[in-house]
Write an enzyme that holds these catalytic residues in place. Structure first.
Site, PDB file in Angstrom:
ATOM      1  N   TYR A 112      10.924 -12.823  -9.158  1.00  0.00           N
ATOM      2  CA  TYR A 112       9.101 -13.230  -8.766  1.00  0.00           C
ATOM      3  C   TYR A 112       9.554 -14.411  -8.887  1.00  0.00           C
ATOM      4  CZ  TYR A 112       4.804 -13.522  -7.503  1.00  0.00           C
ATOM      5  OH  TYR A 112       3.283 -13.767  -7.580  1.00  0.00           O
ATOM      6  N   LYS A 157       8.696 -18.391  -6.250  1.00  0.00           N
ATOM      7  CA  LYS A 157       7.648 -19.100  -6.559  1.00  0.00           C
ATOM      8  C   LYS A 157       7.843 -20.234  -7.055  1.00  0.00           C
ATOM      9  CE  LYS A 157       4.644 -16.059  -5.288  1.00  0.00           C
ATOM     10  NZ  LYS A 157       3.810 -15.999  -4.103  1.00  0.00           N
ATOM     11  N   GLU A 180      -5.623  -5.507  -6.394  1.00  0.00           N
ATOM     12  CA  GLU A 180      -5.431  -4.524  -6.840  1.00  0.00           C
ATOM     13  C   GLU A 180      -4.064  -4.123  -7.138  1.00  0.00           C
ATOM     14  OE1 GLU A 180      -4.582  -0.379  -4.411  1.00  0.00           O
ATOM     15  OE2 GLU A 180      -6.935  -1.070  -4.607  1.00  0.00           O
TER      16      GLU A 180
END
Length: 292
Positions: free
Chosen positions: A183, A187, A221
């Site tokens: 991840y 980025k 969430e």
């Protein structure tokens, strides 16, 4: 000296954040009225909240995300809130054709585009890197290559309107953090590509702004479900974060740091004491709760 450093650097970072990011800059909701805006990742979290803010500002909205049922509800709510228009396209951004389809829909519907907000992400387990290269490739497709594809497809319309590209990124794209290596790589790639593209725009006199949004821990969430059992920090509100992203895009800022005092402090420490920052990051986790 060590204690003084730990106290003074965050305070200095907070002061810098207040100066650069909290000062009034003549933002008005009128700036978005009637604007044609694409928001990706709009079925939940920050993207959903951006859609609602933009609807209240009477913008034209084209929303996209994976889950059609959720998108339908978001579009209905946007129309209730006063959006000039609202429609959606559902699909996953690991499809090489979806980015162009979304941009083509904007062109066919509006004949142009004023703002492209790239917010979607692919998720991975919060865990030690297990060597799954296939997962890295898929995440790069969703979190990086689809951003490039959408921006490239939308650029002719954005040049015509002298519009804006807003890229939602993360502190994970500014400094490495454990348990999210693939991840974080996506980025970092976003930061490198769009920062380079901004330079080219300036050199080529292309009046399209690029705003990179460097976010910390936000109470979406998905984020809370993924890391609340591991990280010690309290998440920042997604509603305020969404509004700050819109403001930053409208004001054509270079970067947004949110929460400003936390992100700016971390970036300052990274630049002058990177090992200290890495130690702070490592100590912020309940490592015993990370499942291998």
């Amino acid at each position: 000296m060590g204690l003084l450093l730990k106290i003074s650097i965050p305070l200095l970072g907070a002061a810098l954040a207040f100066y650069f990011y909290s000062a009034p800059e003549n933002f008005s909701e009128e700036m978005l009225r009637g604007k044609r805006v694409i928001v990706t990742g709009a079925s939940s979290g920050i993207g959903e909240q951006m859609a609602y803010h933009l609807a209240r500002m009477e913008a034209h909205l084209l929303l996209t995300a994976r889950t059609e049922a959720k998108l339908q509800k978001v579009v209905e709510r946007c129309l209730e809130l006063g959006a000039a228009s609202a429609r959606y396209i559902s699909g996953s951004m690991d499809s090489p054709t979806l980015p162009k389809e979304v941009v083509r829909e904007a062109e066919n519907t509006w004949g142009g585009l004023d703002m492209l907000i790239l917010n979607h992400i692919g998720y991975l387990d919060f865990n030690f890197f297990n060597g799954d290269i296939g997962q890295v490739r898929q995440l790069m497709e969703i979190n990086f290559l689809s951003y490039v594809a959408m921006a490239t497809s939308a650029l002719p319309m954005l040049k015509e309107s002298e519009g804006s590209i807003v890229v939602v990124s993360s502190m994970a794209g500014k400094t490495g953090a454990p348990f999210i290596a693939p991840y974080s790589a996506t980025k970092f790639a976003l930061d490198g590509f769009f920062s380079s593209l901004r330079q080219e725009f300036i050199m080529d006199k292309v009046n399209v702004s690029i705003t990179l949004c460097i976010l910390g821990y936000i109470n979406t969430e998905n984020a809370v479900r993924a890391i609340s059992h591991v990280i010690r920090d309290t998440p920042a509100p997604k509603e305020e974060c969404a509004l700050e992203i819109i403001r930053s895009g409208a004001l054509r800022r270079r970067e947004l740091h949110y929460p400003p005092w936390i992100v700016s402090s971390m970036l300052l420490i990274r630049d002058i004491a990177p090992e200290l920052l890495e130690s702070i990051i490592r100590n912020s986790y309940h490592v015993e709760n990370v499942r291998r």
